[in-house]
Design a protein around this motif. Structure first.
Motif, short mmCIF file in Angstrom:
data_model
loop_
_atom_site.label_atom_id
_atom_site.label_comp_id
_atom_site.label_asym_id
_atom_site.label_seq_id
_atom_site.Cartn_x
_atom_site.Cartn_y
_atom_site.Cartn_z
N CYS A 92 0.84 -1.21 0.00
CA CYS A 92 0.00 0.00 0.00
C CYS A 92 0.87 1.25 0.00
N CYS A 100 1.06 3.94 -3.01
CA CYS A 100 0.68 5.33 -2.74
C CYS A 100 1.82 6.27 -3.09
N GLN A 101 3.04 5.83 -2.87
CA GLN A 101 4.19 6.70 -3.14
C GLN A 101 4.69 6.56 -4.58
N ARG A 130 1.04 6.44 -7.29
CA ARG A 130 0.11 7.57 -7.22
C ARG A 130 0.85 8.86 -6.91
N VAL A 184 1.23 10.19 -4.16
CA VAL A 184 0.42 10.95 -3.20
C VAL A 184 1.12 10.96 -1.84
N ALA A 240 0.19 9.52 1.08
CA ALA A 240 -0.67 9.72 2.25
C ALA A 240 -0.22 8.83 3.40
N THR A 258 0.01 7.47 8.91
CA THR A 258 -0.25 8.71 8.20
C THR A 258 0.65 9.77 8.79
N CYS A 289 -4.73 11.82 1.50
CA CYS A 289 -5.32 10.65 0.83
C CYS A 289 -6.41 11.09 -0.13
N CYS A 325 -8.31 6.89 -3.62
CA CYS A 325 -8.30 6.21 -4.92
C CYS A 325 -8.49 4.71 -4.75
N GLU A 368 -6.25 2.47 -4.36
CA GLU A 368 -5.13 1.66 -4.87
C GLU A 368 -4.59 0.76 -3.74
N CYS A 369 -4.51 1.32 -2.54
CA CYS A 369 -3.94 0.58 -1.42
C CYS A 369 -4.79 -0.65 -1.08
N SER A 420 -5.32 0.67 -11.87
CA SER A 420 -5.57 1.86 -11.04
C SER A 420 -6.93 2.45 -11.36
#
Lengths: 895, 564
Positions: free
Chosen positions: A154, A158-159, A162, A164, A166, A180, A191, A194, A196-197, A256
């Protein structure tokens, strides 16, 4: 890349040089247990379950991080290795709650799967005491860290994917956990929901709140929101969608999705769906039978046609509906009613793109494909808030920048999220794009960075263009746009210096009275630097609706028949007249805003609107409302009783994307199948069927048993779709032009030559927007979208979670302007323009450019389009939704 | 300034320091001294000197390694015996100021040793102290004798000659010399230093790095801190030599942030080296430029793991990297990097200055040279000593360390740091070097020697170690993160009387998996104490689990102490 051969447990496995042992095994279908490996993420080496023995190496090696070398002999399923794996797996199980029976991941848990593979039947190690640590703050999913095995999938998704970030890791030793920032609940972080995680999680640590039961079957289809065209898999049980997941193999989204596609489909089963035809009786819409309703529509359309002529009827087709339905709608208007008064919301988004690019290149669509973005050396994003409006395309931009070192130029008055990744962010004053682009091109010419061979061989009208450009200069452009000259120069050099440079744009370019000029200028820039007709370059308009490309392609436009064949071209018209067996009108019809004006003036008497909501989407809503109310007859066909449908004389209940078969064409010209997953609610019917039913009642038989037959008819008449049929759309569609049944489709356009022959430079002298701030209306108002909502909110606002994350009805203002107006975060403010006033909640943010107010147009509570200016671009007739003058008045302090 | 001029100036400074007028009072003011009260001692001396109207130069120095006798004060007054006083209290310090400085009368009753060979009422000479006998005193030659904040003291005592010599040689010859010396890494693993340097020398790339690992998060190990607080330039010179040899342009010293005093000392040393042109552009006028920086990182045991350290240097979470690539290929910022322990690098000047043969003349064939050992636990004389490799445990514990206090019997020796192995008394005569201890399931590691007397319970010590290892795992790979924790839980249960018959088997199984499956050295070594204790102290487990009894009477079996 050359092939090598390795041996795993005695099996010969071929693999590409450079791949890991684990990837080679996976590709060959040899199972090696692993919990942290994901083929599209960097190898991580944390779970240590993929350890293998390799001849010639003395220690066990993690297969995910060990490169396969030709001739390598690997031992995986051997007792020595499995003993170690078993202990590791037992350690994980001892640290895992024994809640399998109540876990949403039961039976699809990868830890269970590996325990089974290793034959672990009893728990030999004492269990850890772990408290359940739940984070239920996100409306869509739950984080249960007690079930987390720290595989990092995850976090890495996320990194890495995406960008992002978060979540990350915090703590060390046994206290290590996914965290977080500052351990805040996930809903207070960056966050983007999305999901994805969640897909990546091998256990039940991340789970979707609404998914109680697993689906009994799955249906592959295409997301109904933006133009990215992402592959969705709808999980169905008992006639309801119970799960939505991304299609992992889909060439565009590759597993995704964004928050809308994954969590925003609650509208399908909404209580508010139209389930029966409604007919206005005594001023109120009341339920009716299909026969009653359709008879009434036929009667009224026929009456208008016979009393006032066919051009007294106008129709709005829908970028949400399928290609087949758009084809039938325009066929209905042209062949049955006998008018070219058919248009749709593309008028409000990319009319200037289609007009500009068709004139410059000969085709109005994205020149290149979405995946090509990743290969660009320089990406120039102008007037596109890609991360919010086209989230999956934004992933490609981020990947190009973060993984391949592409440079990124962002030109946007707002500090949009992509600005975070940009090498240079040009914050131009809204409405000054032409000045900015001219200045960039001037630098390119002056510094000898133009591609002279390309200009010479592939283009025309360069001298005229150059003459106009000579009138612009960097310093005055800097003054006009508010962008420092040095930044303009840097951007110009960056773009011209790249081997492959790609322009990406959207409504920030098109929705201006200078929309066509803006597009011409971008086309000029691309031709000037030789960036058309090759991979990973081009001029790429991002289409806003799932099927706005298809609606345009199939002729839901007043001047063209399907395939952009002009209505005033006798040969083209003749072909359709022959096929449809009726004479067709030869004058281009009315555009969207013109229809509303004509309704206002009484020239249009009846309208048929399919799946559009002009009562929120069009500029100057007061005027639109008056126009619609002035009609003798209004029929609206929709899945909800939208703001527009509420004004209708007849409302017809339609089936949504999940309830019918058909095809959408995504922004990259990819024609893809959508498939029926569930039945329409109540008496609702697919739009294509309704059109056929209505057509028959008006004396023109349309007989199709299935949309595939409509597609075949379309293909026969539409050269760019000539080779497309349902059989050929498996598994992931075809990109037009696809002229014949053998043609593989076209990844990028204009290779070797432009569709129109030579690319044409269009001189674009700078013009100001139609309405500029003055003493009375001192701010610029610009409009746009948020990530969490779509268009007029008809679909997204039926998902509670989206409403929770992004509640109505905000506007954004720069802190400096807020201070000068005495406005604080949360204050209720009246925004008014020369056309009307709305009340909205202040969000004070540096995203806004000083002097510019931003407002999304999603919210009926504060309809931005009450304020916007209906002034039109002279060529494309697109209204200036992006610039008008507004004033603010604080009504109430935050409660 | 040429190096000769630098040396000349330094020698003058040093002469002035040792031979100047009036009394010279050196106070051991490193961490061990300070912990024992050196600051109060300095205050007491100064105030007493003021009271009696005497002038003297009171100077902070590092540590002689005689940590057990801190605070240490050495008084040199021309015409009298130079005397080292131990365990000096503020009250005693005033006496010394009054008598030795004020009246020129050394106090034999408070003295530990004489330092200038003079005789004083049965006070032994420093080198004859039992703790000092047989020591090599090479790396420690300056420790406690020179002011660590004065580069001239280092240079006057032979410092930077190794660098000067290296700069007259080709880089390859420098590497060859280090290879010939047989120097092996002093951080615990014992990888041949010359070979590591050669890898980096041969690695492609124009930008290379030397990283000094001064993290030393190992409980019971304090040799690097001792060396840096006492003689920081030894490290700097070693890094410069390494940088010249491998073609590195940058050196980075990684110190944990909770050693602020050490960081100050190093910063001063680096500034002084820059001022004299020993580093920076064209060091000593040679065609060699080397930038030195000090980096303080978060305090985390895993930062001592070389790739965890590199991640921390790059401002990331200290999570060890997968190898290959090794740091020599792709280290800091993915560039070729030498990561060496402080003690390893500090040996380089000696090798260059005195030659590889001189270095090899001490120690064992496969483990040449001398090594710092830290003595701690139930030992009469805790401290830092330097012995040739191959010295026996008995020599270290009974000789230098003075045996166990009050004649207690030896229970166990924990060797090599927190993740080292336990040895029973039978192994006292085993030579301590890189290889000899392995058959016994132990390793020399960093040279930490923790002595436990018979009253200790091995499992109780283990608990402490496992708590540490379970907390300090980086948390990434499963066997280390959960293996250490599972071992901790099992051992804890055993010490609380909740042991199960399957515990030892489970501990062995987990240990075996951790050794082969952990991603880095931390996790691979973490089971050592548990496994070595099973091997050598199996009866202790058996008593706890089988009979419900802690033989040492330490563990809270069923919540209350039970005697055997």
């Amino acid at each position: 890349m050359s092939e090598i051969t390795i041996t795993i447990d005695g099996r010969q496995v071929e693999t590409a040089e450079g791949s890991s042992i684990l990837q080679a095994a996976l590709d060959a279908g040899v199972y090696i247990p692993s919990l942290c490996y994901q083929p599209d993420l960097e190898p991580y080496g944390a779970c240590r379950l993929c350890l293998v023995l390799v001849d010639g190496m003395n220690a066990m090696q993690p297969a995910c991080m060990t490169k396969a070398v030709d001739g390598m002999v690997v031992h995986s399923d051997v007792p020595e290795v499995n003993d170690v794996r078993r202990t590791i797996c037992e350690l994980l199980i001892a640290d895992h709650p024994e809640s399998c029976l109540t876990c949403s991941s039961n039976q699809r848990c990868e830890l269970q799967e590996i325990a089974a593979y290793l034959g672990i039947s009893q728990q030999r190690l004492p269990a850890f005491e772990r408290e359940s640590i739940l984070d239920e703050s996100n409306p869509f999913f739950v984080r249960d860290l007690s079930k987390c095995i720290l595989c990092g999938r995850c976090v890495r998704a996320c990194q890495e994917l995406r960008a992002v970030g978060a979540i990350g890791f915090a703590g060390r030793g046994y206290d290590t956990h996914v965290s977080t920032f500052m351990e805040e609940p996930i809903n207070l972080t960056v966050c983007e929901s999305c999901g994805e995680c969640i897909d990546r999680c091998p256990t039940g640590a991340l789970s979707v709140k609404s998914e109680a039961l697993p689906p009994s079957r799955e249906v592959r289809t295409i997301c109904p929101y933006c133009g990215c065209g992402c592959g969705l898999v709808l999980g169905v049980r008992s006639g309801r969608i119970v799960q939505v997941r991304p299609e992992t193999e889909h060439p565009v989204n590759r597993g995704s999705l964004c928050v809308k596609g994954r969590f925003g489909l609650d509208f399908v089963h909404s209580e508010d769906r139209l389930t029966t035809p409604l007919v206005r009786r005594d001023g109120r819409l009341t339920p009716a039978t299909w026969d009653e309703a359709l008879d009434l529509v036929a009667e009224n359309l026929n009456r208008a046609k016979s009393q006032y002529g066919p051009d007294s009827v106008a129709g709005l087709s829908s970028a949400k509906c399928t290609n087949e339905e758009n084809y039938l709608f325009q066929k209905f208007m042209r062949a049955v009613v006998g008018t070219n008064n058919v248009d749709h919301c593309a008028r409000l988004c990319h009319a200037s793109t289609v007009a500009g690019m068709a004139r410059a290149f000969g085709s109005g669509a994205m020149t290149n494909s979405i995946n090509e973005i990743e290969g660009a050396g320089c990406i120039f994003v102008i007037g596109s808030n890609t991360t919010e409006a086209h989230p999956i395309i934004a992933l490609k931009i981020k990947a190009a920048v973060l993984k391949r070192g592409a440079t990124l130029i962002v030109a946007d008055p707002r500090k949009i999220e992509l600005a975070r990744f940009a090498d240079v962010h040009l914050r131009q004053r809204s409405g000054t794009d032409v000045a900015l682009l001219n200045a960039m091109m001037k630098v390119i010419l002056d510094e000898g960075l133009a591609d002279e061979d390309f200009i010479e061989e592939r283009t025309e009208n360069f001298a005229e263009f150059r003459a106009i450009l000579e009138q612009s200069d960097l310093e005055s452009a800097a003054r006009i746009t508010g962008v420092p000259a040095e930044d303009i120069r840097r951007a110009a050099r960056m773009f011209a210096g790249a081997e492959r440079a790609s322009v990406i744009f959207a409504m920030g370019i098109t929705q201006h009275t200078t929309g066509s000029d803006n597009v011409f200028a971008l086309a000029n820039l691309a031709m000037l630097t030789g960036n058309v007709g090759k991979e990973s370059s081009g001029v790429n308009p991002l289409r806003g609706q799932n099927n706005v490309q298809g609606a345009c392609d199939l002729g839901a436009l007043p001047d063209v028949l399907p395939g952009y064949q002009k209505v005033d071209d006798p040969a083209a018209r003749g072909k359709f007249e022959e096929a449809w067996g009726v004479p067709l009108p030869d004058e281009p019809g009315l555009t969207v805003v013109e229809m509303m004006n004509a309704a206002h003036e009484g020239r249009v008497k009846a309208m048929y609107i399919m799946g559009e909501n002009p009562m929120l989407s069009d500029p100057d809503l007061t005027h639109v409302g008056e126009g619609l109310k002035n009609l003798d007859f209004l029929c609206v066909q929709d899945i909800f009783l939208s703001e527009t449908a509420q004004l209708a004389d007849v409302a017809l209940p339609a089936a949504c994307f999940a309830e019918k078969d058909g095809a959408f064409t995504s922004t990259e010209r990819r024609v893809q199948r959508i498939r029926k997953a569930v039945a329409p609610p109540g008496a609702a019917r697919p739009d294509w069927r309704i059109i056929c039913d209505l057509s028959g009642r008006m004396g023109y038989e349309m007989r199709y048993d299935h949309p595939s037959q409509i597609m075949d008819e379309m293909a026969a008449l539409t050269p760019i779709y000539g080779g497309i049929s349902y059989d050929r759309l498996e598994p992931y569609g075809l990109q037009w032009p696809c002229p014949d049944a053998e043609h593989p489709g076209t990844v990028f356009l204009h290779e070797g030559g432009f569709a129109r022959g030579l690319g044409k430079f269009h001189p674009t002298p700078f013009r100001e927007a139609a309405e500029l701030p003055d003493d009375e209306y001192p701010f610029i108002l610009t409009t746009g979208r948020f990530l969490y909502h779509f268009h007029t909110g008809t679909l997204t606002r039926r998902t509670e979670g989206l409403e929770e994350i992004s509640p109505p009805a905000p506007f954004e203002i720069h802190p400096r302007d807020a201070a000068s107006e005495g406005i604080r975060e949360g204050d209720v403010v009246e925004l008014s323009t020369r056309r009307g006033a709305v009340r909205a909640r202040a969000v004070v943010t540096e995203r806004s450019r000083p002097g510019t107010i931003f407002m999304p147009f999603h919210f009926r509570e504060a309809p931005a389009n009450v304020l916007t200016n209906p002034a039109l671009d002279p060529i494309a007739k697109i209204p200036e939704l992006k610039v008008c003058a507004v004033k603010l008045e604080k009504l109430r302090e935050m409660g | 300034m040429t190096f000769a001029e630098i040396q000349k100036r330094a020698e003058a400074t040093w002469r002035q320091f040792r031979g100047g007028p009036g009394a010279l009072v050196l106070v051991g003011d490193a961490s061990c001294g300070r912990a024992a009260g050196s600051s109060e001692v300095i205050d007491a001396i100064r105030s007493e000197l003021g009271k009696i109207g005497k002038q003297a130069r009171v100077v902070s120095v590092g540590c002689l390694g005689i940590c057990y006798a801190e605070p240490l004060v050495e008084i040199a007054l021309p015409g009298t015996a130079s005397v080292l006083y131990g365990k000096v209290t503020p009250a005693a310090a005033k006496e010394l100021a009054r008598w030795h400085v004020g009246k020129g009368e050394p106090r034999a009753d408070l003295a530990l040793a004489t330092t200038n060979g003079a005789s004083l009422d049965g006070v032994p000479r420093l080198e004859d102290l039992p703790m000092m006998q047989g020591q090599a005193r090479l790396l420690t030659r300056n420790c406690g004798r020179i002011a660590p904040d004065n580069i001239d003291h280092y240079i006057a005592n032979g410092g930077y000659q190794g660098l000067a010599k290296a700069l007259t040689m080709s880089p390859e010859d420098v590497i060859t010399e280090v290879e010939r010396s047989g120097l092996r890494g002093r951080g615990g693993v014992g990888f041949p230093t010359g070979r590591k340097w050669r890898f980096v020398y041969e690695a492609a790339g124009s930008s290379k790095h030397i990283v000094a690992n001064a993290e030393e998060g190992e409980p019971g190990t304090f040799k690097d801190r001792f060396l840096l607080e006492s003689d920081p330039h030894a490290l700097l010179e070693g890094m410069l030599i390494a940088g010249y040899a491998v073609g590195a342009g940058e050196g980075h010293i990684f110190v944990q942030a909770h050693y602020p005093a050490l960081a100050r000392t190093l910063r001063t040393a680096i500034n002084q080296a820059y001022e004299l042109g020993l580093c920076g552009a064209h060091a000593l006028g040679a065609d060699f430029s080397f930038e030195l920086e000090l980096r303080t990182g978060i305090s985390s045991y895993v930062c001592g793991e070389e790739t965890g350290l590199l991640e921390s240097l790059e401002s990331k979470r200290p999570v060890p990297r997968a190898r290959p690539p090794y740091p020599a290929q792709a280290g800091l910022w993915a560039e070729p990097t030498v990561v060496n322990n402080v003690e390893t690098l500090a040996n380089a000047p000696l090798i260059l200055e005195r030659g590889a043969d001189a270095f090899r003349s001490l120690g064992a064939a496969d483990s040449p040279g001398a090594k710092l050992f830290t003595l701690a636990g139930d030992v009469s004389r805790p401290g830092v000593v330097e012995f040739p490799l191959g010295v026996t445990l008995r020599r270290l514990i009974e000789g230098a360390g003075g045996g166990l206090p009050e004649g207690a019997g030896l229970g166990a020796v924990l060797l090599g740091g927190i993740a080292g192995g336990f040895l029973p008394p039978e192994y006292l005569d085993t030579p301590v070097d890189f290889d000899s201890l392995q058959p016994a399931g132990a390793m020399m590691g960093t040279g930490a020697i923790l002595v436990a007397d018979e009253s200790r319970c091995v499992l109780d010590i283990l608990l402490n170690q496992l708590e540490f290892l379970s907390d300090e795992s980086c948390g990434k790979c499963v066997p280390c993160r959960l293996g250490a924790r599972q071992m901790l839980n099992i051992v804890k249960a055993i010490t609380e009387g909740r042991g199960r018959a399957t515990d030892v088997e489970n501990l062995k199984r987990i240990g075996a998996a951790m050794k082969v499956a952990s991603a880095c050295g931390l996790g691979q070594a973490a089971p050592n104490p548990v496994l070595s204790a099973i091997r050598h102290f199996g009866s202790v487990y058996e008593a706890h689990i089988g009979r419900g009894v802690c033989p040492a009477g330490v563990c809270p079996m069923h919540g209350e102490r039970k005697q055997a």
